[in-house]
Design a protein around this motif. Structure first.
Motif, PDB file in Angstrom:
ATOM      1  N   PHE A   1       7.403   9.855  10.207  1.00 48.85           N
ATOM      2  CA  PHE A   1       7.247   8.544  11.446  1.00 48.85           C
ATOM      3  C   PHE A   1       6.753   9.261  12.363  1.00 48.85           C
ATOM      4  O   PHE A   1       5.853   8.594  13.113  1.00 48.85           O
ATOM      5  CB  PHE A   1       9.529   9.172  11.606  1.00 48.85           C
ATOM      6  CG  PHE A   1       9.714   8.465  10.747  1.00 48.85           C
ATOM      7  CD1 PHE A   1       9.808   7.204  10.240  1.00 48.85           C
ATOM      8  CD2 PHE A   1      11.567   9.692  10.260  1.00 48.85           C
ATOM      9  CE1 PHE A   1      10.770   6.692   9.944  1.00 48.85           C
ATOM     10  CE2 PHE A   1      12.350   8.947   9.789  1.00 48.85           C
ATOM     11  CZ  PHE A   1      11.807   7.287   8.716  1.00 48.85           C
ATOM     12  N   VAL A   2       6.856  10.514  12.807  1.00 52.76           N
ATOM     13  CA  VAL A   2       5.996  11.212  13.741  1.00 52.76           C
ATOM     14  C   VAL A   2       4.387  10.738  13.493  1.00 52.76           C
ATOM     15  O   VAL A   2       3.712  10.772  14.640  1.00 52.76           O
ATOM     16  CB  VAL A   2       5.788  12.448  14.302  1.00 52.76           C
ATOM     17  CG1 VAL A   2       7.239  13.153  15.101  1.00 52.76           C
ATOM     18  CG2 VAL A   2       6.000  13.553  13.138  1.00 52.76           C
ATOM     19  N   ASN A   3       4.090  10.636  12.569  1.00 54.22           N
ATOM     20  CA  ASN A   3       2.449  10.164  12.044  1.00 54.22           C
ATOM     21  C   ASN A   3       1.529   8.898  11.614  1.00 54.22           C
ATOM     22  O   ASN A   3       1.471   8.639  11.624  1.00 54.22           O
ATOM     23  CB  ASN A   3       1.987  11.232  10.865  1.00 54.22           C
ATOM     24  CG  ASN A   3       1.540  13.025  11.466  1.00 54.22           C
ATOM     25  OD1 ASN A   3       0.626  12.772  11.948  1.00 54.22           O
ATOM     26  ND2 ASN A   3       2.152  13.822  10.780  1.00 54.22           N
ATOM     27  N   PHE A   4       3.251   7.899  12.556  1.00 52.91           N
ATOM     28  CA  PHE A   4       3.310   6.705  11.333  1.00 52.91           C
ATOM     29  C   PHE A   4       1.758   6.220  12.248  1.00 52.91           C
ATOM     30  O   PHE A   4       0.758   5.335  11.316  1.00 52.91           O
ATOM     31  CB  PHE A   4       4.534   5.905  12.140  1.00 52.91           C
ATOM     32  CG  PHE A   4       4.104   4.673  12.066  1.00 52.91           C
ATOM     33  CD1 PHE A   4       4.525   3.807  10.745  1.00 52.91           C
ATOM     34  CD2 PHE A   4       3.909   3.611  13.160  1.00 52.91           C
ATOM     35  CE1 PHE A   4       4.251   2.647  10.500  1.00 52.91           C
ATOM     36  CE2 PHE A   4       4.778   2.380  13.451  1.00 52.91           C
ATOM     37  CZ  PHE A   4       4.145   1.954  11.830  1.00 52.91           C
ATOM     38  N   LYS A   5       1.775   6.631  13.525  1.00 48.93           N
ATOM     39  CA  LYS A   5       0.531   6.187  14.473  1.00 48.93           C
ATOM     40  C   LYS A   5      -0.457   6.390  13.559  1.00 48.93           C
ATOM     41  O   LYS A   5      -1.880   5.591  13.616  1.00 48.93           O
ATOM     42  CB  LYS A   5       0.744   6.288  16.075  1.00 48.93           C
ATOM     43  CG  LYS A   5      -0.133   5.279  16.684  1.00 48.93           C
ATOM     44  CD  LYS A   5       0.844   4.664  18.006  1.00 48.93           C
ATOM     45  CE  LYS A   5      -0.308   3.837  18.732  1.00 48.93           C
ATOM     46  NZ  LYS A   5      -1.020   2.640  18.109  1.00 48.93           N
ATOM     47  N   ASN A   6      -0.944   7.462  13.574  1.00 52.46           N
ATOM     48  CA  ASN A   6      -2.112   8.398  13.044  1.00 52.46           C
ATOM     49  C   ASN A   6      -2.318   7.889  11.532  1.00 52.46           C
ATOM     50  O   ASN A   6      -3.764   7.076  11.723  1.00 52.46           O
ATOM     51  CB  ASN A   6      -2.000   9.572  13.101  1.00 52.46           C
ATOM     52  CG  ASN A   6      -1.815  10.275  13.843  1.00 52.46           C
ATOM     53  OD1 ASN A   6      -2.089  10.050  14.953  1.00 52.46           O
ATOM     54  ND2 ASN A   6      -1.224  11.864  13.666  1.00 52.46           N
ATOM     55  N   VAL A   7      -1.394   7.106  11.215  1.00 46.19           N
ATOM     56  CA  VAL A   7      -1.651   6.755  10.047  1.00 46.19           C
ATOM     57  C   VAL A   7      -2.034   5.575   9.521  1.00 46.19           C
ATOM     58  O   VAL A   7      -2.956   4.929   9.225  1.00 46.19           O
ATOM     59  CB  VAL A   7      -0.551   6.681   8.564  1.00 46.19           C
ATOM     60  CG1 VAL A   7      -0.621   6.062   7.802  1.00 46.19           C
ATOM     61  CG2 VAL A   7      -0.364   8.478   8.043  1.00 46.19           C
ATOM     62  N   CYS A   8      -1.622   4.156  10.662  1.00 48.53           N
ATOM     63  CA  CYS A   8      -2.202   2.970  10.699  1.00 48.53           C
ATOM     64  C   CYS A   8      -2.791   2.939  11.021  1.00 48.53           C
ATOM     65  O   CYS A   8      -3.967   2.006  11.177  1.00 48.53           O
ATOM     66  CB  CYS A   8      -0.943   2.533  11.839  1.00 48.53           C
ATOM     67  SG  CYS A   8       0.425   2.181  11.313  1.00 48.53           S
TER      68      CYS A   8
ATOM     69  N   THR B   1      -5.306   5.145  10.723  1.00 47.11           N
ATOM     70  CA  THR B   1      -6.463   6.351  10.293  1.00 47.11           C
ATOM     71  C   THR B   1      -7.027   5.502   9.026  1.00 47.11           C
ATOM     72  O   THR B   1      -8.186   4.905   8.311  1.00 47.11           O
ATOM     73  CB  THR B   1      -6.752   7.136  10.473  1.00 47.11           C
ATOM     74  OG1 THR B   1      -5.411   7.998   9.646  1.00 47.11           O
ATOM     75  CG2 THR B   1      -6.974   7.699  11.864  1.00 47.11           C
ATOM     76  N   ALA B   2      -5.629   4.673   7.995  1.00 43.86           N
ATOM     77  CA  ALA B   2      -6.139   4.585   6.845  1.00 43.86           C
ATOM     78  C   ALA B   2      -6.013   2.868   6.641  1.00 43.86           C
ATOM     79  O   ALA B   2      -5.793   3.048   4.969  1.00 43.86           O
ATOM     80  CB  ALA B   2      -4.558   5.310   6.468  1.00 43.86           C
ATOM     81  N   ARG B   3      -5.668   1.734   7.583  1.00 47.88           N
ATOM     82  CA  ARG B   3      -6.196   0.420   7.002  1.00 47.88           C
ATOM     83  C   ARG B   3      -5.141   0.428   6.798  1.00 47.88           C
ATOM     84  O   ARG B   3      -5.222  -0.567   5.214  1.00 47.88           O
ATOM     85  CB  ARG B   3      -7.808   0.128   6.449  1.00 47.88           C
ATOM     86  CG  ARG B   3      -8.998   0.992   6.794  1.00 47.88           C
ATOM     87  CD  ARG B   3     -10.374   0.886   6.661  1.00 47.88           C
ATOM     88  NE  ARG B   3     -10.907  -0.589   6.038  1.00 47.88           N
ATOM     89  CZ  ARG B   3     -11.170  -1.606   6.502  1.00 47.88           C
ATOM     90  NH1 ARG B   3     -12.077  -1.069   7.713  1.00 47.88           N
ATOM     91  NH2 ARG B   3     -11.634  -2.403   6.106  1.00 47.88           N
ATOM     92  N   VAL B   4      -4.290   0.484   6.348  1.00 48.69           N
ATOM     93  CA  VAL B   4      -2.937  -0.071   5.556  1.00 48.69           C
ATOM     94  C   VAL B   4      -2.770  -1.369   6.761  1.00 48.69           C
ATOM     95  O   VAL B   4      -2.880  -1.321   7.965  1.00 48.69           O
ATOM     96  CB  VAL B   4      -2.040   1.684   5.712  1.00 48.69           C
ATOM     97  CG1 VAL B   4      -1.928   2.633   4.878  1.00 48.69           C
ATOM     98  CG2 VAL B   4      -1.509   2.004   7.128  1.00 48.69           C
TER      99      VAL B   4
ATOM    100  N   GLY C   1       0.657  -1.391  -0.067  1.00 48.28           N
ATOM    101  CA  GLY C   1       0.143   0.082   0.131  1.00 48.28           C
ATOM    102  C   GLY C   1       0.955   0.955   0.648  1.00 48.28           C
ATOM    103  O   GLY C   1       2.146   1.430   0.308  1.00 48.28           O
ATOM    104  N   MET C   2       0.305   2.586  -0.942  1.00 50.03           N
ATOM    105  CA  MET C   2       0.797   3.974  -0.270  1.00 50.03           C
ATOM    106  C   MET C   2      -0.480   4.648  -0.167  1.00 50.03           C
ATOM    107  O   MET C   2      -0.920   4.802  -1.001  1.00 50.03           O
ATOM    108  CB  MET C   2       1.808   3.993  -1.503  1.00 50.03           C
ATOM    109  CG  MET C   2       3.254   3.215  -2.424  1.00 50.03           C
ATOM    110  SD  MET C   2       4.334   3.929  -0.882  1.00 50.03           S
ATOM    111  CE  MET C   2       4.395   5.689  -1.008  1.00 50.03           C
ATOM    112  N   VAL C   3       0.654   5.802   0.969  1.00 51.84           N
ATOM    113  CA  VAL C   3      -0.860   6.752   1.173  1.00 51.84           C
ATOM    114  C   VAL C   3       0.081   8.001   1.435  1.00 51.84           C
ATOM    115  O   VAL C   3       1.483   7.747   0.834  1.00 51.84           O
ATOM    116  CB  VAL C   3      -1.934   6.404   1.982  1.00 51.84           C
ATOM    117  CG1 VAL C   3      -2.432   4.912   1.961  1.00 51.84           C
ATOM    118  CG2 VAL C   3      -0.730   6.550   3.646  1.00 51.84           C
ATOM    119  N   GLY C   4      -0.420   9.329   0.888  1.00 53.78           N
ATOM    120  CA  GLY C   4       0.081  10.482   0.755  1.00 53.78           C
ATOM    121  C   GLY C   4       0.080  11.039   2.577  1.00 53.78           C
ATOM    122  O   GLY C   4      -0.558  10.442   3.312  1.00 53.78           O
ATOM    123  N   LEU C   5       1.197  12.570   2.646  1.00 48.30           N
ATOM    124  CA  LEU C   5       0.322  12.702   4.025  1.00 48.30           C
ATOM    125  C   LEU C   5       1.272  14.105   4.071  1.00 48.30           C
ATOM    126  O   LEU C   5       2.237  14.760   2.603  1.00 48.30           O
ATOM    127  CB  LEU C   5       1.797  12.533   4.975  1.00 48.30           C
ATOM    128  CG  LEU C   5       1.665  12.531   6.250  1.00 48.30           C
ATOM    129  CD1 LEU C   5       0.394  12.479   6.880  1.00 48.30           C
ATOM    130  CD2 LEU C   5       3.080  12.575   7.390  1.00 48.30           C
TER     131      LEU C   5
END
Ligand code: GAP
Length: 520
Positions: free
Chosen positions: A233-240, A242-245, A70-74
Motif C-alpha cells: 500500500f505504501v508503495n502504491f503511488k511509486n508503482v503507479c 513508474t511501472a506504466r500500470v 496487469g501484475m507486477v512484483g515488489l
C-alpha cells in the motif's frame, strides 16, 4: 502413529523441517527448513510467483476470466516507519485476548481456551448444568467435540457419573466464560490442580517491537512487519508512477512476516516467523464484487492445480458478523489438516480502507489518475482493493500432509510423498544399476547434463530398491536407471514414483521427456 506425527517425523528424518536453534532447546513458534524443505518451499513460492505475477495471463485458465489485467512484483523492507502501522490499525488493534494461568504459568488465547460445564440429563430428558465445576481445554471454539480435549477430565467426569448412575452426563460449552469473573473463579485451567487460576483476558499486541538506531527510547521504536500487505500500500503511488500500470492491476509480494502468537502450534501452521504470498489487486469500486469473485475462485483453483485433493479443500464465505469493519467481503480457502479444518488463505475485499488511511496520515495524495477516463468526475479516485493473502509455510504444510501416503510395492511397505512434480524438491534421481561395467560413468554423464536444467540427484549406494524408497520418501517423481541396455542401445529406464511404472527412454530425449511431465 497419527498422520500429523508421521508428517512431523518424516520432516525431521529426511531434512524437510527442523525446530529452530534445536541444539539450545529450540524457540517456540520458529522453524528451519532443511535441504529438502528449502527446495519444497522455494518451489511453492516460485509456483505462486510464476502463476500469479510473472505468467499470470498464461496460467489463468478460469473460464470467463475478466478482461486482461496487469501484475507486477515488489519486495518492500521488513522494517518500516512506525506510522505505517498506526495508519493500518495494527498499533491500536492487532491484538489477541490473552489469559495467563497463575499456577502453571501457561499463557493462552482466550478465544482458544474453551470452557465446558458438565450437563446432566435425567431419564425424563430434563437437563441440569453443573457450573460449579467448569474446566477449560485448549481448542478452537466450535471444534470442541474433539475427544482429545475432553480426555484429561475423564476422571472427574467418571466420578460424577458414578455418583449419578441413572443419568447421563455430557459437556456443554459456556461461551465467553473467561470474561465473567464468577465463572472464571470456578474454571479449572489445563494442568492446574484447583479452579480459579486464570487471569481476566487482556489485549496482547502481536507485533514484535524493536528499536532502530543507537537510542532505545520511544522515538526509535518500530515493528517487524506482521504482514507484507502494508509494504504494497505504501508503495502504491511509486508503482503507479513508474511501472506504466493501469487499473485494474495487482502488486504481488512474497516475504517474511512476524507475529508474537500467544499459542504457536500445530507444527508450522501457526508460527511466530512465517512467509506470506500476498496480492493487492486495485480496481474501481463498482468492479470490486466481480474481481473479488474472480480472485476467490482463482486462488482456490491454484491449490487444486498443484495437486491438493479436492475433498480436502473448501471455500468458506465469511458471515457478515465475521467481517472486519472495513471489509466488504471475505472468504477463506480452508484445508482439512490432520488436526482439523483450518485457514490456508484469505481473500478479502478491503475496499479503499488502507489507501485512505495512508493518505490521511501521510498527507500525500494517493489517488489514482485515469487519463483515459472521459468523465472528469471519475478521473481521480482511490481504487478498491481485493487481497488474496496466502501463507507459504501453511501451503507447504498442506502440500506435505496431502502428499503423505503409505502403500506396498512388491509386498514391501513404503512411505511416499506424492507431491506435484512442480513442487517436488528433487525432480529426478539418476542411478547406475551396479557400480561397475562403466555404468557409474554413464550415469554421472546423464546426471551432469540434466543438472543444467533441473534439480537432480545422483546415487550409486545400496540396492536399487532401497534407492527407489529413499527417493519416494523425498517425493522425487522420476528415477532414472542406467543399465546394460544403456551401454548397448543408449536407453535408460524411467520409473514413475506413484505408479512405479517403468518406461524406456533414449538418453538423448531424457531432458525433454522430464520437462514435459514436470511442467505440466
Ligand atoms: N494481509 C492480510 C493478512 O495478513 P491473515 O489472515 O492474518 O491476513 C494471511 O494472514 C495468511 O498468512 C493466512 O491465511 C496464513 O496462511 C498466513 N499466516 C497468518 N498467520 C500465520 C502464522 N502465525 N503462521 C503461519 N502462517 C500464518
Amino acid at each position: 502413529m497419527e498422520l500429523m506425527e508421521k508428517v512431523v517425523s518424516l520432516c525431521k528424518r529426511r531434512g524437510f523441517i527442523f525446530p529452530s536453534s534445536e541444539i539450545y532447546g529450540g524457540l517456540n513458534g520458529c522453524w528451519d527448513y532443511g535441504p529438502l524443505g528449502v527446495e519444497l518451499k522455494r518451489n511453492v513460492k516460485q509456483a505462486w510467483w510464476n502463476d500469479m505475477v510473472e505468467h499470470h495471463d498464461e496460467t489463468d485458465t478460469l473460464p470467463g476470466a475478466p478482461s486482461p489485467y496487469g501484475m507486477v512484483g515488489l519486495d518492500s523492507s521488513l522494517l518500516m516507519n512506525p506510522k505505517v502501522w498506526e495508519a493500518s490499525g495494527h498499533v491500536g488493534g492487532f491484538s489477541d485476548p490473552m489469559v495467563d494461568c497463575r499456577e502453571t504459568r501457561n499463557r493462552y488465547r482466550a478465544d482458544q481456551l474453551v470452557v465446558f460445564a458438565l450437563e446432566l440429563t435425567a431419564a425424563d430428558g430434563a437437563r441440569t448444568t453443573f457450573d460449579e465445576m467448569l474446566f477449560a481445554a485448549l481448542g478452537e471454539a466450535g471444534k470442541t467435540e474433539d475427544a482429545a480435549l475432553i480426555e484429561p477430565h475423564r476422571k472427574r467426569i467418571a466420578a460424577l457419573q458414578k455418583s449419578r448412575s441413572a443419568q447421563t452426563l455430557s459437556l456443554r460449552v459456556i461461551p465467553n466464560a473467561l470474561y465473567d469473573e464468577a465463572l472464571r473463579a470456578k474454571t479449572l485451567a489445563p494442568g492446574a490442580s484447583a479452579p480459579g487460576t486464570l487471569t481476566a483476558p487482556r489485549a496482547f499486541n502481536l507485533m514484535f517491537k524493536t528499536h532502530v538506531g543507537a537510542l532505545e527510547d520511544n522515538s526509535s521504536v518500530t515493528y517487524l512487519r506482521p504482514e507484507t500487505a502494508q509494504g504494497i500500500f505504501v508503495n502504491f503511488k511509486n508503482v503507479c508512477d513508474t511501472a506504466r500500470v493501469r487499473v485494474p492491476f495487482g502488486i504481488g509480494q512474497v516475504g517474511k512476516a512476524f507475529r508474537n502468537e500467544i499459542n504457536p502450534r500445530n507444527f508450522t501452521f501457526r508460527s511466530r516467523e512465517f512467509e506470506q504470498m500476498e496480492i493487492e489487486f486495485f480496481c474501481r469500486a463498482e468492479d470490486a464484487p466481480k474481481w473479488y469473485g474472480y480472485w476467490r475462485n482463482r486462488r482456490f483453483q491454484w491449490y487444486l492445480n498443484l495437486g491438493l485433493r479436492p475433498g480436502n479443500l473448501h471455500l468458506r464465505e465469511h458471515d457478515q458478523s465475521e467481517l472486519a469493519h472495513y471489509a466488504a467481503g471475505c472468504a477463506d480457502v480452508e484445508y482439512d489438516f490432520p488436526f482439523g479444518r483450518s485457514e490456508l488463505e484469505g481473500i478479502a475485499n478491503r475496499t479503499d480502507f488502507d489507501l485512505r488511511q495512508h493518505m490521511q496520515l501521510s498527507g500525500k495524495d494517493l489517488r489514482y489518475f485515469d487519463d483515459q477516463e472521459s468523465d472528469p468526475e471519475k478521473r481521480r479516485y482511490l481504487p478498491y482493493v481485493i487481497e488474496p493473502s496466502a501463507g507459504a509455510d501453511r501451503a507447504t504444510l498442506a502440500f506435505l500432509c496431502d502428499a503423505y501416503s503409505e502403500d506396498e510395492v512388491g509386498g514391501e511397505p513404503r512411505t511416499v510423498l506424492k507431491l506435484h512434480p512442480r513442487l517436488a524438491p528433487i525432480k529426478a534421481a539418476v542411478f547406475p544399476l551396479v557400480k561397475k561395467d562403466g555404468m557409474p560413468e554413464k550415469a554421472l554423464d546423464i546426471y551432469r547434463q540434466l543438472k543444467r536444467r533441473l534439480h537432480v540427484y545422483y546415487d550409486e549406494k545400496g540396492a536399487i530398491g532401497r534407492r527407489y524408497r529413499r527417493q519416494d520418501e523425498a517425493g522425487t517423481p522420476y528415477c532414472i536407471t542406467v543399465d546394460g541396455e544403456t551401454l548397448t542401445a543408449g536407453t535408460v529406464t524411467v520409473r514413475e514414483r506413484d505408479s512405479c511404472a517403468q518406461t524406456r527412454v533414449h538418453a538423448s530425449e531424457l531432458a525433454a521427456f522430464l520437462l514435459e511431465r514436470i511442467e505440466a
